[in-house]
Scaffold this active site. Structure first.
Site, PDB file in Angstrom:
ATOM      1  N   MET A 126     -30.028   1.264  -1.223  1.00 43.50           N
ATOM      2  CA  MET A 126     -30.457   2.041  -2.730  1.00 43.50           C
ATOM      3  C   MET A 126     -31.711   2.485  -3.242  1.00 43.50           C
ATOM      4  O   MET A 126     -32.361   2.653  -4.469  1.00 43.50           O
ATOM      5  CB  MET A 126     -30.002   0.747  -4.434  1.00 43.50           C
ATOM      6  N   GLY A 127     -32.175   2.578  -2.564  1.00 38.94           N
ATOM      7  CA  GLY A 127     -34.127   3.550  -2.359  1.00 38.94           C
ATOM      8  C   GLY A 127     -34.946   2.376  -2.832  1.00 38.94           C
ATOM      9  O   GLY A 127     -34.195   0.746  -2.427  1.00 38.94           O
ATOM     10  N   ALA A 128     -35.642   2.415  -3.777  1.00 38.61           N
ATOM     11  CA  ALA A 128     -36.850   1.596  -3.925  1.00 38.61           C
ATOM     12  C   ALA A 128     -37.225   0.801  -2.859  1.00 38.61           C
ATOM     13  O   ALA A 128     -37.396  -0.255  -2.692  1.00 38.61           O
ATOM     14  CB  ALA A 128     -35.970   0.418  -4.906  1.00 38.61           C
ATOM     15  N   LEU A 129     -37.621   1.678  -1.766  1.00 36.41           N
ATOM     16  CA  LEU A 129     -37.817   1.294  -0.036  1.00 36.41           C
ATOM     17  C   LEU A 129     -39.197   0.356   0.630  1.00 36.41           C
ATOM     18  O   LEU A 129     -40.075   0.211  -0.319  1.00 36.41           O
ATOM     19  CB  LEU A 129     -37.874   1.986   0.822  1.00 36.41           C
ATOM     20  N   GLU A 154     -41.096  -2.572   2.923  1.00 39.58           N
ATOM     21  CA  GLU A 154     -41.043  -2.945   4.337  1.00 39.58           C
ATOM     22  C   GLU A 154     -39.416  -3.773   5.001  1.00 39.58           C
ATOM     23  O   GLU A 154     -39.219  -3.833   5.903  1.00 39.58           O
ATOM     24  CB  GLU A 154     -41.914  -4.633   4.462  1.00 39.58           C
ATOM     25  N   LYS A 161     -31.231 -11.729   4.341  1.00 39.42           N
ATOM     26  CA  LYS A 161     -32.281 -11.604   2.611  1.00 39.42           C
ATOM     27  C   LYS A 161     -30.195 -11.875   1.977  1.00 39.42           C
ATOM     28  O   LYS A 161     -30.404 -12.672   1.257  1.00 39.42           O
ATOM     29  CB  LYS A 161     -32.361 -11.032   1.964  1.00 39.42           C
ATOM     30  N   ARG A 187     -36.781  -5.780  -6.004  1.00 43.14           N
ATOM     31  CA  ARG A 187     -37.546  -6.650  -7.671  1.00 43.14           C
ATOM     32  C   ARG A 187     -38.742  -7.127  -7.630  1.00 43.14           C
ATOM     33  O   ARG A 187     -38.951  -7.312  -8.816  1.00 43.14           O
ATOM     34  CB  ARG A 187     -36.192  -7.841  -8.067  1.00 43.14           C
ATOM     35  N   GLN A 204     -23.927 -10.998   1.173  1.00 44.25           N
ATOM     36  CA  GLN A 204     -23.378  -9.110   1.784  1.00 44.25           C
ATOM     37  C   GLN A 204     -22.895  -9.289   2.862  1.00 44.25           C
ATOM     38  O   GLN A 204     -21.780  -8.415   2.987  1.00 44.25           O
ATOM     39  CB  GLN A 204     -24.573  -8.699   0.832  1.00 44.25           C
ATOM     40  N   HIS A 224     -36.637  -2.639   4.151  1.00 41.03           N
ATOM     41  CA  HIS A 224     -36.007  -1.644   4.302  1.00 41.03           C
ATOM     42  C   HIS A 224     -36.250  -1.076   5.342  1.00 41.03           C
ATOM     43  O   HIS A 224     -35.458  -1.010   6.758  1.00 41.03           O
ATOM     44  CB  HIS A 224     -35.772  -0.573   2.883  1.00 41.03           C
TER      45      HIS A 224
HETATM   46  O1  PAF Z   1     -28.355  -4.381  -0.495  1.00 43.39           O
HETATM   47  C1  PAF Z   1     -27.976  -3.124  -0.991  1.00 43.39           C
HETATM   48  O2  PAF Z   1     -28.885  -2.009  -1.196  1.00 43.39           O
HETATM   49  C2  PAF Z   1     -26.697  -2.758  -1.570  1.00 43.39           C
HETATM   50  O3  PAF Z   1     -25.787  -3.705  -2.290  1.00 43.39           O
HETATM   51  C3  PAF Z   1     -26.246  -1.424  -0.147  1.00 43.39           C
HETATM   52  C4  PAF Z   1     -25.256  -2.456   0.633  1.00 43.39           C
HETATM   53  C5  PAF Z   1     -26.262  -0.412  -0.334  1.00 43.39           C
HETATM   54  C6  PAF Z   1     -24.670  -1.370  -0.977  1.00 43.39           C
HETATM   55  O4  PAF Z   1     -25.108  -0.053  -2.612  1.00 43.39           O
END
Ligand code: PAF
Length: 288
Positions: free
Chosen positions: A29-32, A34, A149, A187, A153, A36
């Site tokens: 969802m961006g805001a990358l 380390e 983390k 966050r 999910q 990511h």
């Molecule tokens: O983990 C995330 O950043 C989000 O839940 C994902 C997997 C990109 C789905 O929007």
């Protein structure tokens, strides 16, 4: 690195590649940060070509203010991905992903979504499932990478793949931590200095909980964690749960006796959610 905003142009580009090369996919969802980038690095090692998507998915937010306040660092994200030699970036609009109906599909995740994050964030995992299924159908990756983390999910995505018969291998990537132990999260950038200084207490407590669980039963461990947060001046515990890694069901705590047999047969993790002021942080660790 090539950028795409429409499904049509992305699929055109991927069509020929998919015939001879493997595709690794990192949905974000961006805001990358380390964390990511460690997913991208893993993808680079595993697949021939790597694609990252950046899409802030509206249907997975249970609170509108969280969606509105979600950080956007688009230019920085692109620069970071270029440095990692990412091959493709997909940045669709909400219209591209949802047409005219921004609604989540309802899934049956065999109860994995009924506990912890699912219990505290109504509809969250239906939103995640909806967008990840859509992205998998568009990108058709061979491998997709998810951070531990968000362990719940990760398990739910594996269930989605199994139930929907999707042809993609899910690769878990270990939690990437700051030097002081705080799990990397988009966050964290929103923490004030005071909360940022205290936030490593979350991981420190998880580590001590692991030691305590090694010699005590689950009830004692949970009580110890709850007491530790009661004493903390500013961090507020939302939940601490000891759950089976595969089913995410909480360890049976009815028996007060030392649960050595239960523990040795199954893999348990400690899962935690904490408020640092308005910012909700989650973390988890293996207890074996
Ligand atoms: O983990 C995330 O950043 C989000 O839940 C994902 C997997 C990109 C789905 O929007």
């Amino acid at each position: 690195m090539q950028l795409f905003t429409t499904i049509k142009t992305l699929q055109e580009a991927l069509k020929n590649i998919a015939l001879t090369q493997t595709i690794g996919f990192v949905p974000t969802m961006g805001a990358l940060h380390e964390g990511h980038l460690s997913l991208v690095k893993n993808a680079k090692k595993t697949a021939d070509k790597v694609i990252v998507s950046i899409f802030v998915n509206p249907t997975q937010f249970d609170k509108e203010e969280d969606l509105i306040n979600y950080p956007s660092t688009f230019q920085k994200d692109i620069t970071l991905l270029q440095k990692e030699a990412c091959d493709f970036v997909f940045i669709p609009s909400a219209k591209e992903m949802y047409s005219d109906s921004i609604k989540a599909q309802e899934f049956d995740f065999d109860g994995l979504d009924k506990v912890m994050e699912g219990a505290h964030r109504k509809g969250h995992f239906n939103g995640v499932g909806t967008i990840v299924k859509r992205l998998f159908n568009i990108v058709q990756p061979d491998f997709a990478f998810f951070g531990e983390k968000d362990f719940q999910q990760l398990q739910i995505i594996k269930k989605l793949v199994e139930k929907e018969g999707l042809n993609v291998k899910i690769i878990p990537v270990p939690i990437y931590r700051e030097k002081d132990g705080l799990a990397m999260s988009s966050r964290n950038a929103r923490l004030t200095d005071v909360y940022r200084k205290e936030a490593p207490f979350i991981y420190q407590t998880l580590q001590k909980a692991k030691t305590i669980f090694g010699i005590n039963n689950a009830v004692k461990t949970i009580e110890w964690v709850e007491a530790a947060f009661k004493k903390h001046p500013i961090l507020e515990l939302e939940y601490f749960s000891i759950a089976n890694e595969a089913t995410l069901l909480p360890i049976p705590t009815s028996s007060k006796k030392y649960t050595k047999e239960i523990k040795s047969n199954q893999k348990y993790r400690g899962f935690i959610a904490v408020f640092a002021g308005d910012i909700r942080l989650i973390d988890n660790t293996a207890l074996y």
